[in-house]
Design a protein around this motif. Structure first.
Motif, PDB file in Angstrom:
ATOM      1  N   PHE A 146       0.734  -1.195  -0.049  1.00 43.32           N
ATOM      2  CA  PHE A 146       0.159   0.484  -0.161  1.00 43.32           C
ATOM      3  C   PHE A 146       1.027   1.337  -0.253  1.00 43.32           C
ATOM      4  O   PHE A 146       0.982   2.537  -0.848  1.00 43.32           O
ATOM      5  N   LYS A 149       2.298   1.430  -3.252  1.00 44.45           N
ATOM      6  CA  LYS A 149       0.990   2.130  -4.449  1.00 44.45           C
ATOM      7  C   LYS A 149       0.925   4.060  -4.294  1.00 44.45           C
ATOM      8  O   LYS A 149       0.788   4.579  -5.093  1.00 44.45           O
ATOM      9  N   SER A 150       1.035   4.160  -3.429  1.00 44.57           N
ATOM     10  CA  SER A 150       0.724   5.984  -2.515  1.00 44.57           C
ATOM     11  C   SER A 150       1.700   6.899  -2.954  1.00 44.57           C
ATOM     12  O   SER A 150       1.300   7.213  -3.254  1.00 44.57           O
ATOM     13  N   TRP A 153       1.237   7.098  -6.116  1.00 41.89           N
ATOM     14  CA  TRP A 153       0.135   8.141  -6.711  1.00 41.89           C
ATOM     15  C   TRP A 153      -0.148   9.104  -6.658  1.00 41.89           C
ATOM     16  O   TRP A 153      -0.426  10.433  -7.281  1.00 41.89           O
TER      17      TRP A 153
END
Length: 338
Positions: A146, A149-150, A153
């Motif tokens: 996570f 990915k964060s 992003w």
């Protein structure tokens, strides 16, 4: 001319595992020298990050018994990133390339051979990337994924499943050291350098001795450090949240006034208490996030050193090229470990 390699190993309270670590790295270094993959004056540089156990005493013994082992002792615990930077700053002076690896050797050191091959093929940065995360707990595995990915992003270029096991060329290391942040998030900065890079995949092992130096609290702190070092997205989120709250407040005000004009009783205690708690919580969170950024500015403007070297322990100078005597090496090794 053969490649001069320095393996930088940050250590914090690693006395339980260091003997095995040194034996493994010495064997690897010697094999690579014999195979003429690297120069005979290639080194292992241990950086003691202010340990309060016998880590430094062990490193001193290594540097006495092995010509290829050197050591640095920091004056206190500056953190993993500070220890890495200290090692890089010393090693870059007389190395063609530098590999950083943690002392627990959960990252497979044999992969360093592949790093050198990639470096000889023209790559300035080589990332060691885990094939899978089977040794992690369910919580750590999914929170790590996570996090990557964060960050991606939010526009931060991170190599997924890569920690600090990497090779940097002399040029890349010098450019990295030119970044002068007091609190440096190296994993995010290395991709910013823009040099040619590649990945080498490996299986991560379980820790054989000692305790992990990255418990949940430190991992959360490390994640926050990375986020606030590279993105103002949290502050933009606060702005968006404030605008949404303003719209909701306007709607509630219109509703309450219309009910009053119509002469209907407005039951307000419950809604008022809920609103107070929600808005109060949002305000505290918002102030805290802004405070993190202000705190980082406060630390950066002081320009305090990222590390302080208390002692240097070199068996001989970096600028001396000394051919290894294999028989002497074997005798020293046998004497030390038996």
């Amino acid at each position: 001319m053969q490649t001069v390699l320095t393996i930088v190993v940050p250590c914090y309270k690693e006395e339980e595992v260091l003997n095995k670590t040194n034996r493994t790295l010495i064997d690897l270094l010697n094999e690579m020298i014999n195979a003429e993959q690297i120069a005979s004056n290639s080194r292992i540089l241990y950086v003691d990050d202010g340990s309060d156990d016998q880590t430094w005493a062990v490193i001193q013994q290594f540097s006495t018994d092995f010509n290829s082992v050197t050591g640095l002792k920091l004056s206190r615990n500056f953190g993993h990133q500070g220890a890495l930077l200290a090692g890089l700053e010393v090693a870059v002076k007389k190395s063609d390339c530098i590999v950083t690896i943690d002392a627990d050797l959960q990252d497979d050191p044999t992969v360093i051979r592949e790093f050198i091959k990639a470096f000889n093929n023209g790559y300035e940065v080589v990332y060691g990337v885990r094939k899978k995360r089977e040794t992690d707990t369910f919580f750590k595995k999914h929170t790590a994924l996570f996090f990557y990915k964060s960050m991606n992003w939010l526009g931060v270029e991170l190599v997924a499943n890569h920690a600090d096991f990497r090779l940097l060329s002399k040029q890349a290391a010098k450019q990295l050291l030119d970044f002068k942040e007091t609190t440096m998030f190296i994993r995010g900065i290395v991709p910013l350098l823009g040099f040619s890079s590649t990945k080498v995949y490996y299986d991560r092992k379980k820790r054989e001795a000692g305790e992990s130096k990255y418990p949940l609290k430190k991992m959360i702190s490390f994640s926050i450090e990375g986020l606030t070092s590279f993105s103002i997205a949290p502050i933009k989120f606060i702005l968006a949240l404030g605008m949404v709250s303003l719209v909701v407040a306007t709607i509630i005000t219109i509703y309450a006034l219309s009910r009053k004009v119509l002469g209907e009783t407005v039951s307000g205690w419950t809604s008022m208490m809920i609103s107070l708690w929600i808005l109060g919580g949002l305000q505290l969170i918002s102030i805290s996030i802004i405070g993190l950024y202000i705190g980082k500015i406060f630390m950066e403007v002081k320009h305090r050193p990222r590390f302080i070297i208390e002692q240097e322990n070199f068996s001989d100078s970096f600028n001396q090229i000394k051919e290894k005597n294999i028989k002497q090496f074997s005798a020293q090794k046998q004497k030390f470990f038996h």
